[in-house]
Design an enzyme around this catalytic site. Structure first.
Site, PDB file in Angstrom:
ATOM      1  N   GLU A   1       0.810  -1.220   0.000  1.00  0.00           N
ATOM      2  CA  GLU A   1       0.000   0.000   0.000  1.00  0.00           C
ATOM      3  C   GLU A   1       0.841   1.266   0.000  1.00  0.00           C
ATOM      4  O   GLU A   1       0.466   2.270  -0.621  1.00  0.00           O
ATOM      5  CB  GLU A   1      -0.970  -0.005   1.192  1.00  0.00           C
ATOM      6  CG  GLU A   1      -2.137  -0.976   1.040  1.00  0.00           C
ATOM      7  CD  GLU A   1      -1.768  -2.432   1.242  1.00  0.00           C
ATOM      8  OE1 GLU A   1      -0.643  -2.716   1.705  1.00  0.00           O
ATOM      9  OE2 GLU A   1      -2.609  -3.305   0.934  1.00  0.00           O
TER      10      GLU A   1
ATOM     11  N   HIS B   1     -12.102  -6.373   7.042  1.00  0.00           N
ATOM     12  CA  HIS B   1     -12.687  -5.973   5.751  1.00  0.00           C
ATOM     13  C   HIS B   1     -13.912  -5.100   5.960  1.00  0.00           C
ATOM     14  O   HIS B   1     -14.847  -5.140   5.167  1.00  0.00           O
ATOM     15  CB  HIS B   1     -13.102  -7.199   4.918  1.00  0.00           C
ATOM     16  CG  HIS B   1     -11.996  -8.174   4.668  1.00  0.00           C
ATOM     17  ND1 HIS B   1     -11.696  -9.206   5.531  1.00  0.00           N
ATOM     18  CD2 HIS B   1     -11.100  -8.264   3.655  1.00  0.00           C
ATOM     19  CE1 HIS B   1     -10.672  -9.899   5.058  1.00  0.00           C
ATOM     20  NE2 HIS B   1     -10.292  -9.343   3.928  1.00  0.00           N
TER      21      HIS B   1
END
Lengths: 308, 380
Positions: free
Chosen positions: B112, B181
């Site tokens: 990321e 998530h």
């Protein structure tokens, strides 16, 4: 370039032509006087942060002379005053940036001192967040490649920042796309206070090689080494440029051996003289020297990390 | 050599004295250059022109918006984990784009910080990266880039450099995604100057906002709720290629006169259900969908609160220091003379989203929870 050294009493078989040496010396000396003047400003409380480039001048100014100012891109870190001077930033602007005064073209007092920015010089405004600049440089290299340009993207830090994950990620991405990034690690052996042996069990140039990159390890206090080794590499990076592929790029892991840039070095006699004297220390090349100095550092590191 | 040294020293000393003669920076400029001066994307919202009566999902709306903007601007590039075909993203938002625009849309390494940091460099180099964070829960390796680098570029250089990155982030729960998530992150980014933060709740807003983000000269956080991607209620007819939802403009989803609900994202639909239920009880609920977190449409909120005198803020993120706290504080500061009851907040419990379906629902907001909040606001 012609080397007109007759009349100067200098041998013609020198590696670096005299005018280039003179230019290098002139800029290094300028940086030296800037750092000296800054010490007074710091003592007066007019500047809260000085990261001296003592010991780094030759490498940093030298790199600006081997690359093309105003053409190639520069992603620097907080100890990069000599890069700014080398690229041609006016000295007054250097002081305006250090003092954070009205009219400072770098940031007008917003960024910390030592963060140099100029669109004209393609010197991108840095942060003091060490490690992040490596990924930004990779992104700029993507832009260069997408534009079909032949610019090289110089990015640099001390060896301490090479422990940051973003350094590894940048090696990874630059490697996977063969991007024209010139990683330049200035190893002065200490990340503020922590020796390199506390940073890694490997060595920076070996880490870079692990990503499949050509890596050079040089003594940054000898311009002759840079002058001989880097131009062909930089040219190869340029010629690999184009709308399709880059053929080649490199990591220059360029240590300035056993050289501190803060107070401790100022105490060393060799540094009390002009910057030209900053080639006196021995390159850390010999096996014995390496083992012995590594051993000492390891012991110190182990001692420091022991719980009290 | 001696004369060279003397000459250089004199030059340096002269420059030092000149610089030292300059005053401190002008304090009146302290808020300049946080954003660009481009006001084109901050105007009034215009009604959409639909290309047909057929409804599209939020996924299709974002996908079509991205495709249109890539055709319009060759400098747009995209990457993220799994975004290239054939997968086209784990939710399929970018499906077809890597085939339509070879070399401009591709898979990144699974990293990321790289996704954000390389985008920053390419944006500084004149490109317009629109990158994807697969799940908000995983964006933290990019924290230095998203906090210290990207949003400070313009500010720290007085506008000499700009870094107009768009970061698309899949957020939100109710998908049985468990603790890794389901995160919402709007409050984190609202706290960082320099970002526009948008959070659409339906297809037409998603298209209008992704197109605004793609044209912005400033960095944009574009939050996509996974539970709304294919939700039937979030489907709308598709606006045409010129449709832009300006930053900082909320919308009244339902007009009412007794209670204002300020909300965004998935809780918009809970508020709508609440309004239907309460209508039967004779209570008229007005619902504001913020659409933009930054800038905040304060005028729209204050007008509504001054009309209804009662307000509840509902969001899916956790309660403490959630963005609802900021909205509540501003209402209290600006509408105190109009309020007939407490400013009520309804949000997720201050914990992580558990994996077991019943536990997930016990943590996240519900219509029943919103009803309790509304009753509290109406009790005074």
């Amino acid at each position: 370039m012609a080397t007109s050294t007759q009349g100067l009493g200098i041998a013609d078989n020198m590696i670096v032509p005299h005018p280039i040496t003179l230019e290098l010396y002139r800029k290094m000396l300028t940086v030296f006087y800037v750092e000296e003047r800054m010490k007074a400003f710091v003592r007066q409380g007019k500047c809260g942060f000085q990261a001296s480039t003592r010991g780094h001048e030759k490498l940093q100014v030298g790199m600006t002379m081997l690359l093309k100012p105003g053409h190639d891109w520069f992603f620097t870190y907080y100890r990069s005053k000599a890069v700014a001077v080398g690229l041609g930033m006016p000295i007054k602007d250097i002081f305006l940036g250090m003092l954070g005064r009205e009219g400072d073209p770098n940031s007008n007092g917003r960024n910390m001192p030592e963060q140099w920015s100029s669109r004209k010089l393609r010197l991108v405004a840095p942060t003091a967040v060490t490690g992040t600049q490596y990924l930004n440089a990779v992104g700029m290299a993507r832009a260069v490649k997408a534009d079909g340009g032949d610019e090289v993207v110089y990015v640099s830090s001390g060896e301490g920042a090479t422990s940051e994950g973003e350094f590894f990620e940048a090696l990874n991405w630059a490697s996977r796309e063969k991007l024209p990034v010139l990683f330049t690690v200035q190893n002065n052996d200490y990340a503020i206070s922590v020796p390199q042996t506390c940073q890694t069990g490997s060595e920076v140039h070996r880490i870079a090689q692990g990503f499949g990159m050509p890596a050079l390890r040089m003594d940054g206090t000898w311009f002759e080494h840079l002058y001989e080794a880097l131009p062909p590499v930089i040219e190869a990076m340029r010629h690999g440029a184009g709308p399709h592929w880059w053929r080649r790029w490199l990591c220059g892991s360029i240590p300035t051996p056993r050289r501190m840039t803060t107070a401790s070095i100022v105490a060393k006699p060799s540094c009390r003289r002009s910057p030209v004297a900053i080639r006196s220390s021995k390159p850390n090349g010999t096996c014995c020297g390496m083992v012995s100095s590594l051993m000492k550092k390891w012991l110190r590191c182990a001692r420091n990390s022991r719980p009290r | 050599m001696a004369s060279l040294r003397a000459e250089l020293k004199a030059e340096v000393d002269r420059a030092a004295e000149e610089a030292d003669g300059h005053p401190q920076p002008d304090e009146s400029t302290v808020m300049a250059h946080i954003y660009s001066n481009d006001l084109a994307l901050l105007g009034e919202a215009q009604p959409p022109q639909y290309i047909s009566g057929n409804e599209v999902t939020m996924i299709d709306a974002i996908n079509h918006g991205l495709r249109e903007e890539m055709e319009r601007n060759p400098k747009i590039v995209m990457w993220g984990e799994d975004v290239a075909d054939p997968k086209g993203g784990v939710f399929g938002v970018t499906r077809g784009l890597s085939s339509a625009f070879p070399g401009r849309v591709f898979n990144s390494p699974l990293a990321e910080a790289s996704i954000a940091g390389v985008a920053a460099g390419m944006a500084i180099g004149g490109y317009k990266p629109i990158v994807e964070m697969q799940f908000a829960d995983y964006l933290w390796p990019a924290a230095l880039q998203l906090r210290d680098e990207i949003p400070t570029v313009r500010w720290r250089s007085q506008g000499e450099w700009e870094c107009p990155v768009v970061v698309r982030i899949a957020v939100g729960g109710y998908i049985k995604g468990g603790p890794w998530h389901s995160a919402n992150v709007e409050s984190f980014f609202a706290h960082i100057p320099g970002w526009y933060v948008v959070y659409p709740s339906c297809a037409e807003d998603a298209k209008g906002l992704i197109k605004a983000a793609a044209r912005s000269k400033d960095p944009v956080i574009f939050l996509e709720h996974k539970g709304l991607y294919r939700r039937v209620q979030a489907k709308t007819p598709e606006p045409d290629a010129d449709y832009i939802v300006p930053f900082g403009k909320g919308v009244i989803r339902r007009e009412g006169k007794d209670l204002t609900v300020v909300t965004w994202g998935s809780t918009v639909y809970m508020a709508l259900e609440l309004a239907r239920q309460m209508e039967k009880d004779g209570v008229s609920v007005e619902i504001i969908d913020l659409r933009s977190i930054v800038p905040l449409d304060e005028d729209l909120i204050y007008q509504s609160v001054r009309k209804t005198s009662r307000v509840m803020i509902a969001h899916e993120d956790t309660l403490t220091a959630g963005f609802g706290a900021e909205v509540a504080a501003r209402i209290a500061e600006n509408c105190i003379g109009s309020l007939d009851g407490p400013v009520v907040r309804v949000a997720a419990k201050d914990t992580f989203v558990p994996s077991a379906p019943n536990l997930e629902l016990a943590v996240l907001p519900s219509v029943a929870g919103l009803r309790l909040g509304a009753e509290k606001a109406l009790a005074f």
